[in-house]
Enzyme design. Structure first.
Site, short mmCIF file in Angstrom:
data_model
loop_
_atom_site.label_atom_id
_atom_site.label_comp_id
_atom_site.label_asym_id
_atom_site.label_seq_id
_atom_site.Cartn_x
_atom_site.Cartn_y
_atom_site.Cartn_z
CG PHE A 1 -1.55 1.43 0.94
CD1 PHE A 1 -3.57 1.00 0.51
CD2 PHE A 1 -1.38 1.85 1.97
CE1 PHE A 1 -3.88 2.05 0.35
CE2 PHE A 1 -2.50 3.32 2.26
CZ PHE A 1 -3.22 3.18 1.44
CD GLU B 1 10.97 6.13 1.37
OE1 GLU B 1 11.71 6.47 2.35
OE2 GLU B 1 10.94 6.39 0.05
C1 BEZ Z 1 4.68 4.81 0.46
O1 BEZ Z 1 3.46 4.19 0.78
O2 BEZ Z 1 4.31 6.32 -0.60
C2 BEZ Z 1 5.74 5.30 1.17
C3 BEZ Z 1 6.74 4.51 0.91
C4 BEZ Z 1 7.65 4.38 1.78
C5 BEZ Z 1 7.89 5.48 2.79
C6 BEZ Z 1 6.77 6.35 2.80
C7 BEZ Z 1 6.26 6.48 2.36
#
Ligand code: BEZ
Length: 183
Positions: free
Chosen positions: A6, A85
């Site tokens: 998601f 991340e």
């Molecule tokens: C996202 O779901 O877009 C996302 C993925 C990794 C880190 C922050 C947000």
């Protein structure tokens, strides 16, 4: 096993990985907030920007985009996202809803409140002033906010927190007072 991932931030408009399918989706019990500090993407260590994370809210929900990853490539996708991340996000298992009658288990990246880069809440105008001036290796913090707001509009998904911040950043930019109030 194929895996659903998601996305609620940049993954909505910029998934830089292969996927088998994508569908608009919602997770319940969480809300999107610009409460995570970014010193490696949308800011720098001495001037961190603000990016989104999810925070628990029992009555809340968050709309985004779910991606179906092939079992053969999922581990590579997660390795790349874990690296990209690395500034505080971790994988959390969630229930992803496509419609009230269709739900699947999946993964979401969340930066928990106890991570080293967590900034937490602040007054709307202060967050907007910070987002307006910050910039990092991935670009302007304000472009991240504007791209997210545009992506949510494309999904017809309402998020008052994101849209109010967007309005506030645009207002500060017009008035030219962002830099001063962020100091
Ligand atoms: C996202 O779901 O877009 C996302 C993925 C990794 C880190 C922050 C947000």
């Amino acid at each position: 096993m194929n895996v659903w991932l998601f996305g609620y931030g940049s993954l909505i408009w910029r998934p830089d990985f292969e996927f088998l399918d994508r569908r608009q989706a919602r997770v319940h019990g969480w809300q999107r907030r610009f409460w995570q500090g970014s010193h490696d993407h949308r800011g720098v260590p001495h001037r961190p920007g603000r990016v989104v994370t999810l925070v628990p809210e029992s009555a809340g929900h968050c709309d985004g985009m779910a991606y179906l990853l092939d079992s053969e490539v999922a581990h590579r996708t997660f390795e790349a996202l874990d690296y990209r991340e690395k500034n505080g996000y971790e994988q959390v298992e969630v229930c992803i809803e496509f419609s009230p009658s269709e739900q699947v288990d999946g993964i979401v990246y969340i930066a928990p409140t106890d991570n080293h880069a967590f900034l937490g809440p602040a007054a709307l105008d202060d967050m907007a002033a910070q987002i307006r001036i910050c910039e990092g290796p991935s670009g302007k913090n304000s472009d991240y906010l504007f791209d997210l707001a545009a992506a949510l509009r494309t999904l017809d998904a309402h998020d008052a927190h994101v849209f109010e911040l967007e309005t506030s950043v645009r207002m500060i930019s017009m008035n030219g007072s962002g830099e001063e109030s962020a100091r």
